[in-house]
Design a protein around this motif. Structure first.
Motif, PDB file in Angstrom:
ATOM      1  N   TYR A  81      39.098 -37.347  21.142  1.00 16.38           N
ATOM      2  CA  TYR A  81      38.909 -38.036  19.909  1.00 16.38           C
ATOM      3  C   TYR A  81      38.135 -39.370  19.725  1.00 16.38           C
ATOM      4  CZ  TYR A  81      42.210 -34.148  18.676  1.00 16.38           C
ATOM      5  OH  TYR A  81      42.769 -33.076  18.643  1.00 16.38           O
ATOM      6  N   GLU A  82      37.837 -40.048  20.892  1.00 16.67           N
ATOM      7  CA  GLU A  82      37.010 -40.792  20.938  1.00 16.67           C
ATOM      8  C   GLU A  82      35.625 -40.286  20.861  1.00 16.67           C
ATOM      9  OE1 GLU A  82      37.898 -43.687  24.003  1.00 16.67           O
ATOM     10  OE2 GLU A  82      39.877 -43.347  24.098  1.00 16.67           O
ATOM     11  N   SER A  83      34.696 -41.303  20.559  1.00 18.42           N
ATOM     12  CA  SER A  83      33.302 -40.915  20.336  1.00 18.42           C
ATOM     13  C   SER A  83      32.642 -40.820  21.871  1.00 18.42           C
ATOM     14  CB  SER A  83      32.427 -42.228  19.464  1.00 18.42           C
ATOM     15  OG  SER A  83      31.144 -41.810  19.715  1.00 18.42           O
ATOM     16  N   GLY A  84      32.054 -39.824  21.979  1.00 17.51           N
ATOM     17  CA  GLY A  84      31.368 -39.299  23.396  1.00 17.51           C
ATOM     18  C   GLY A  84      32.578 -38.575  24.195  1.00 17.51           C
ATOM     19  N   GLY A  85      33.749 -38.349  23.674  1.00 16.07           N
ATOM     20  CA  GLY A  85      34.692 -37.288  24.147  1.00 16.07           C
ATOM     21  C   GLY A  85      34.221 -35.804  24.234  1.00 16.07           C
ATOM     22  N   PHE A  86      34.466 -35.120  25.205  1.00 12.80           N
ATOM     23  CA  PHE A  86      33.960 -33.489  25.102  1.00 12.80           C
ATOM     24  C   PHE A  86      34.809 -32.494  25.589  1.00 12.80           C
ATOM     25  CE2 PHE A  86      32.790 -35.418  29.246  1.00 12.80           C
ATOM     26  CZ  PHE A  86      33.049 -34.192  30.168  1.00 12.80           C
ATOM     27  N   THR A  87      34.665 -31.341  25.244  1.00 11.50           N
ATOM     28  CA  THR A  87      35.329 -30.395  25.940  1.00 11.50           C
ATOM     29  C   THR A  87      34.340 -29.044  26.427  1.00 11.50           C
ATOM     30  OG1 THR A  87      35.858 -29.088  24.133  1.00 11.50           O
ATOM     31  CG2 THR A  87      37.732 -30.585  24.664  1.00 11.50           C
ATOM     32  N   ILE A  88      34.776 -28.434  27.255  1.00 16.33           N
ATOM     33  CA  ILE A  88      34.073 -27.279  27.862  1.00 16.33           C
ATOM     34  C   ILE A  88      34.985 -26.259  27.637  1.00 16.33           C
ATOM     35  CG2 ILE A  88      32.516 -25.876  29.534  1.00 16.33           C
ATOM     36  CD1 ILE A  88      31.755 -28.916  30.563  1.00 16.33           C
ATOM     37  N   THR A  89      34.426 -24.911  26.880  1.00 18.47           N
ATOM     38  CA  THR A  89      35.415 -24.087  26.816  1.00 18.47           C
ATOM     39  C   THR A  89      34.712 -22.807  26.991  1.00 18.47           C
ATOM     40  OG1 THR A  89      34.981 -23.676  24.347  1.00 18.47           O
ATOM     41  CG2 THR A  89      36.837 -24.983  25.200  1.00 18.47           C
ATOM     42  N   ARG A  90      35.203 -21.616  27.564  1.00 24.72           N
ATOM     43  CA  ARG A  90      34.221 -20.175  27.766  1.00 24.72           C
ATOM     44  C   ARG A  90      34.294 -19.722  26.214  1.00 24.72           C
ATOM     45  NH1 ARG A  90      35.317 -15.689  31.028  1.00 24.72           N
ATOM     46  NH2 ARG A  90      33.663 -14.079  30.544  1.00 24.72           N
ATOM     47  N   ASP A  91      33.030 -19.152  25.842  1.00 24.14           N
ATOM     48  CA  ASP A  91      32.824 -18.467  24.780  1.00 24.14           C
ATOM     49  C   ASP A  91      32.399 -17.118  24.952  1.00 24.14           C
ATOM     50  OD1 ASP A  91      31.773 -17.653  22.222  1.00 24.14           O
ATOM     51  OD2 ASP A  91      30.325 -19.498  22.001  1.00 24.14           O
ATOM     52  N   LYS A  92      33.570 -16.251  24.975  1.00 30.56           N
ATOM     53  CA  LYS A  92      33.363 -14.779  25.487  1.00 30.56           C
ATOM     54  C   LYS A  92      32.559 -14.008  24.445  1.00 30.56           C
ATOM     55  CE  LYS A  92      37.735 -14.667  27.797  1.00 30.56           C
ATOM     56  NZ  LYS A  92      39.039 -13.849  27.903  1.00 30.56           N
ATOM     57  N   SER A  93      32.457 -14.574  23.053  1.00 27.72           N
ATOM     58  CA  SER A  93      31.834 -13.745  22.290  1.00 27.72           C
ATOM     59  C   SER A  93      30.052 -13.850  22.453  1.00 27.72           C
ATOM     60  CB  SER A  93      32.028 -14.202  20.850  1.00 27.72           C
ATOM     61  OG  SER A  93      31.231 -15.471  20.616  1.00 27.72           O
ATOM     62  N   LYS A  94      29.687 -14.738  23.332  1.00 29.53           N
ATOM     63  CA  LYS A  94      28.361 -14.620  23.840  1.00 29.53           C
ATOM     64  C   LYS A  94      27.882 -14.299  24.998  1.00 29.53           C
ATOM     65  CE  LYS A  94      27.353 -17.752  20.283  1.00 29.53           C
ATOM     66  NZ  LYS A  94      26.338 -17.704  19.225  1.00 29.53           N
ATOM     67  N   ARG A 114      30.863 -23.159  26.142  1.00 35.53           N
ATOM     68  CA  ARG A 114      30.247 -24.025  24.737  1.00 35.53           C
ATOM     69  C   ARG A 114      30.781 -25.409  25.123  1.00 35.53           C
ATOM     70  NH1 ARG A 114      31.684 -22.448  18.680  1.00 35.53           N
ATOM     71  NH2 ARG A 114      30.474 -20.910  19.395  1.00 35.53           N
ATOM     72  N   LEU A 115      29.670 -26.363  24.950  1.00 40.50           N
ATOM     73  CA  LEU A 115      30.063 -28.041  25.259  1.00 40.50           C
ATOM     74  C   LEU A 115      30.195 -28.367  23.881  1.00 40.50           C
ATOM     75  CD1 LEU A 115      30.463 -30.479  26.904  1.00 40.50           C
ATOM     76  CD2 LEU A 115      27.653 -30.454  26.842  1.00 40.50           C
ATOM     77  N   SER A 116      31.323 -29.163  23.419  1.00 40.62           N
ATOM     78  CA  SER A 116      31.736 -29.671  22.210  1.00 40.62           C
ATOM     79  C   SER A 116      31.733 -30.984  22.344  1.00 40.62           C
ATOM     80  CB  SER A 116      32.907 -29.255  21.872  1.00 40.62           C
ATOM     81  OG  SER A 116      32.979 -27.836  21.273  1.00 40.62           O
ATOM     82  N   ILE A 117      30.929 -31.831  21.687  1.00 40.21           N
ATOM     83  CA  ILE A 117      30.721 -33.614  21.988  1.00 40.21           C
ATOM     84  C   ILE A 117      31.193 -34.031  20.660  1.00 40.21           C
ATOM     85  CG2 ILE A 117      29.281 -35.460  22.468  1.00 40.21           C
ATOM     86  CD1 ILE A 117      27.405 -33.341  23.752  1.00 40.21           C
ATOM     87  N   TYR A 118      32.412 -34.814  20.603  1.00 41.61           N
ATOM     88  CA  TYR A 118      32.881 -35.513  19.520  1.00 41.61           C
ATOM     89  C   TYR A 118      31.880 -36.705  19.541  1.00 41.61           C
ATOM     90  CZ  TYR A 118      35.835 -37.715  16.341  1.00 41.61           C
ATOM     91  OH  TYR A 118      36.238 -38.274  15.017  1.00 41.61           O
ATOM     92  N   LEU A 119      31.305 -36.900  18.132  1.00 40.76           N
ATOM     93  CA  LEU A 119      30.419 -38.115  18.018  1.00 40.76           C
ATOM     94  C   LEU A 119      31.176 -39.053  17.092  1.00 40.76           C
ATOM     95  CD1 LEU A 119      27.179 -36.219  17.246  1.00 40.76           C
ATOM     96  CD2 LEU A 119      28.017 -37.155  19.243  1.00 40.76           C
ATOM     97  N   GLY A 120      32.403 -38.914  16.463  1.00 44.71           N
ATOM     98  CA  GLY A 120      32.972 -39.833  15.710  1.00 44.71           C
ATOM     99  C   GLY A 120      32.801 -39.537  14.290  1.00 44.71           C
ATOM    100  N   ASP A 121      33.823 -39.939  13.315  1.00 44.99           N
ATOM    101  CA  ASP A 121      33.806 -39.608  12.019  1.00 44.99           C
ATOM    102  C   ASP A 121      33.685 -38.166  11.802  1.00 44.99           C
ATOM    103  OD1 ASP A 121      33.638 -42.366  11.192  1.00 44.99           O
ATOM    104  OD2 ASP A 121      31.418 -42.275  11.540  1.00 44.99           O
ATOM    105  N   GLY A 122      34.383 -37.485  12.564  1.00 45.13           N
ATOM    106  CA  GLY A 122      34.653 -36.032  12.406  1.00 45.13           C
ATOM    107  C   GLY A 122      33.563 -35.311  12.875  1.00 45.13           C
ATOM    108  N   GLN A 123      32.237 -35.967  13.357  1.00 44.54           N
ATOM    109  CA  GLN A 123      31.185 -35.204  13.601  1.00 44.54           C
ATOM    110  C   GLN A 123      31.296 -34.411  14.974  1.00 44.54           C
ATOM    111  OE1 GLN A 123      27.295 -37.023  12.645  1.00 44.54           O
ATOM    112  NE2 GLN A 123      28.409 -38.356  11.331  1.00 44.54           N
ATOM    113  N   THR A 124      30.678 -33.235  15.254  1.00 45.37           N
ATOM    114  CA  THR A 124      30.760 -32.712  16.515  1.00 45.37           C
ATOM    115  C   THR A 124      29.559 -31.932  16.875  1.00 45.37           C
ATOM    116  OG1 THR A 124      33.091 -32.291  16.323  1.00 45.37           O
ATOM    117  CG2 THR A 124      32.116 -30.921  18.243  1.00 45.37           C
ATOM    118  N   ARG A 125      29.059 -32.008  18.084  1.00 48.83           N
ATOM    119  CA  ARG A 125      27.805 -31.403  18.192  1.00 48.83           C
ATOM    120  C   ARG A 125      28.119 -30.268  19.315  1.00 48.83           C
ATOM    121  NH1 ARG A 125      26.412 -33.169  14.321  1.00 48.83           N
ATOM    122  NH2 ARG A 125      24.667 -34.564  14.012  1.00 48.83           N
TER     123      ARG A 125
END
Length: 65
Positions: A4-17, A27-38
């Motif tokens: 939940y800190e800016s720059g935090g990330f998770t890597i998860t398996r995306d079986k649908s792809k 799928r790499l999800s990067i939390y940018l802060g203020d509720g924004q995720t890339r």
């Protein structure tokens, strides 16, 4: 660092792809802060490379100590 800190990330398996041509997908999800995720789509090779580089960096850090 927390997810939940800016720059935090998770890597998860995306079986649908997953597919025979594209292989196993992640799928790499990067939390940018203020509720924004890339989201960045990764291949199995990408994840293996990230793991290899992280292991190398941690080894260098241990050797410095």
């Amino acid at each position: 660092m927390s997810w939940y800190e800016s720059g935090g990330f998770t890597i998860t398996r995306d079986k649908s792809k997953d597919s025979a041509g594209a292989g196993i997908r992640f799928r790499l999800s990067i939390y940018l802060g203020d509720g924004q995720t890339r989201i960045v789509e990764l291949t199995k090779s990408d994840v293996q490379c990230i793991k290899r580089e992280a292991t190398r960096a941690l080894k260098e850090k241990r050797e410095e100590s």
